[in-house]
Design an enzyme around this catalytic site. Structure first.
Site, PDB file in Angstrom:
ATOM      1  N   ASP A 296      -5.080  -7.093   5.784  1.00  0.00           N
ATOM      2  CA  ASP A 296      -6.290  -6.551   5.708  1.00  0.00           C
ATOM      3  C   ASP A 296      -7.221  -7.397   4.800  1.00  0.00           C
ATOM      4  OD1 ASP A 296      -8.099  -4.516   4.551  1.00  0.00           O
ATOM      5  OD2 ASP A 296      -7.100  -3.714   2.903  1.00  0.00           O
TER       6      ASP A 296
ATOM      7  N   ASP B 171      -2.593 -17.750   1.697  1.00  0.00           N
ATOM      8  CA  ASP B 171      -3.866 -18.168   1.089  1.00  0.00           C
ATOM      9  C   ASP B 171      -4.447 -19.494   1.756  1.00  0.00           C
ATOM     10  OD1 ASP B 171      -1.418 -19.484   0.203  1.00  0.00           O
ATOM     11  OD2 ASP B 171      -2.370 -20.282  -1.679  1.00  0.00           O
TER      12      ASP B 171
ATOM     13  N   TYR C  90       0.936  -1.156  -0.028  1.00  0.00           N
ATOM     14  CA  TYR C  90       0.095  -0.046  -0.035  1.00  0.00           C
ATOM     15  C   TYR C  90       0.757   1.312   0.024  1.00  0.00           C
ATOM     16  CZ  TYR C  90      -4.113  -3.064   1.188  1.00  0.00           C
ATOM     17  OH  TYR C  90      -4.932  -3.933   1.240  1.00  0.00           O
TER      18      TYR C  90
END
Ligand code: NAD
Length: 367
Positions: free
Chosen positions: A249, A225, A141
């Site tokens: 997030d 994942d 980010y």
């Protein structure tokens, strides 16, 4: 020793939920002589109305001087069309950035009384109590280069860069290990070291710090994942999940939904320890300003009350008081007191103030 707390209600339901948190804090001041000194100010749209900016320089100065900041929520349709830098959310991003809050802690707890609010099977989430530590100020980010570029022939290219340094990884991991020591002493570090160099570095640095200083904490690793999958399959296997900004997030939102109600979940954002030995910290519910129910005494104040509990625990080391507050909330829920967001069909909900009264009388019973 008294504690100075900057108190920022914000917008929408912010003032209502924070008023309830204030009453709880005052209860602890009166009954436990804790000496919390509340310093009132504003952030977000309310600050824009008062100061013409969503985070006034004077407010930021106070935030950097106090022992902790507690906030309601910001935002609302009233400020949707003003310039981006004046929007309520800009004030929130700025205070987090200027305070250097690099570690975001989001617990996901399932209260027995609310087990049916979760979309998961009760046997999967009963007793769930996990903590996600998301690195908050680095990673994709913020990494450079970033942008959207013309590459000719009518084509464009969008770039974001995932970047982490040793220091950024180590300071986040350190918080995770310290947290684990106060909980069930287990950290699961999540990245994508199978396909990303930044993930390889992340794993190597976590292993190194663990070997150097935290050998007593059980450390495991998981690809992010796989963690997303395991959070649904068997979430109770986790204690503290340590992960980066992007994966955090996603994983923290997923974990919060295991619990079924957005009005119940607190958060903490922690920064570095300052020259006086205090760790910069801001506490806030994970939900937003809920303009759809604002000003109607409908909002659930528990996420904000539990945020105050996290402040007791992580900023002030008041473990007994934090435990007591969590138990009071648990007892209120066990007694069937519900705000609108957690009431089952047919249950009569109480309002924000009445939920605050119920928590305070549960505290009184416990003492
Ligand atoms: P929201 O979290 O405000 O609301 C989502 C839904 O949950 C709404 O239906 C709302 O009524 C309900 N809800 C939220 N908190 C509740 C509570 N305590 N009790 C009962 N019900 C509750 O998210 P949104 O509607 O997407 O955003 C509204 C505004 O909040 C926007 O301006 C957004 O930018 C802002 N926002 C702020 C923060 C923050 O301050 N940290 C976080 C998220 C969104």
């Amino acid at each position: 020793m008294s504690k100075n707390i900057l108190f920022l209600p914000g917008d929408g339901i912010g003032p209502e939920i924070m008023e309830t948190a204030r009453r709880v804090m005052e209860w602890f001041n009166d009954k436990r002589s804790l000496g919390m000194n509340i310093i009132d100010d504003q952030i977000g749209g309310a600050a824009y109305e008062k100061y013409g900016t969503p985070l006034a320089a004077e407010t930021l100065k106070k935030a950097l001087e106090v022992d902790a900041v507690i906030m309601g929520a910001v935002g609302g349709p009233k400020w949707a069309n003003i310039s981006y830098d004046k929007r309520p959310e800009a004030g929130l991003l700025e205070i987090r950035k200027k305070m250097g809050l690099f570690a975001n802690l989001r617990p996901a707890m399932v209260f027995d009384a609310l087990i049916d609010a979760s979309t998961m099977k009760p046997e999967v989430v009963r007793g769930l109590d996990i903590m996600i530590l998301r690195e908050l100020t680095g990673g994709v980010y913020f990494g450079e280069p970033r942008g959207i570029f013309d590459i000719g022939g009518g084509e464009r290219k969008g770039i974001n860069t995932q970047v982490y340094t040793t220091a950024e990884i180590r300071r986040a991991a350190r918080v995770a290990f310290e947290l684990a020591r106060q909980r069930s002493n287990r950290v699961c570090s999540c990245e994508k070291s199978n396909v990303m160099e930044s993930g390889i570095l992340w794993r190597e640095e976590v292993i190194k710090l663990h070997a150097e200083e935290y050998g007593d904490v059980e450390l495991s690793h998981m690809y992010a994942d796989a963690c997303a999958m395991q959070l649904l399959r068997n979430p109770r296997q986790f204690d503290v999940i340590l992960t980066d900004n992007l994966f955090g997030d996603i994983l923290s939102d997923e974990a919060s939904m295991l619990t079924g109600s957005i009005g119940m979940l607190p958060s903490a954002s922690l920064g570095d320890v300052d020259e006086k030995g205090r760790r910069r910290a801001m506490y806030e519910p994970i939900h937003g300003s809920a303009p759809d129910i604002a000003g109607r005494d409908l909002a659930n104040p528990i996420a904000t009350i539990l945020s105050a509990g996290m402040m007791f625990r992580y900023s002030f080391g008041w473990v007994n008081e934090a435990d007591m507050l969590e138990l009071a909330v648990r007892n209120v829920l066990d007694a069937g007191v519900r705000t609108i967001d957690i009431a089952a069909p047919g249950e009569k909900p109480v309002g924000t103030k009445a939920m605050g009264d119920a928590v305070i009388s549960a505290l009184a019973k416990l003492s």
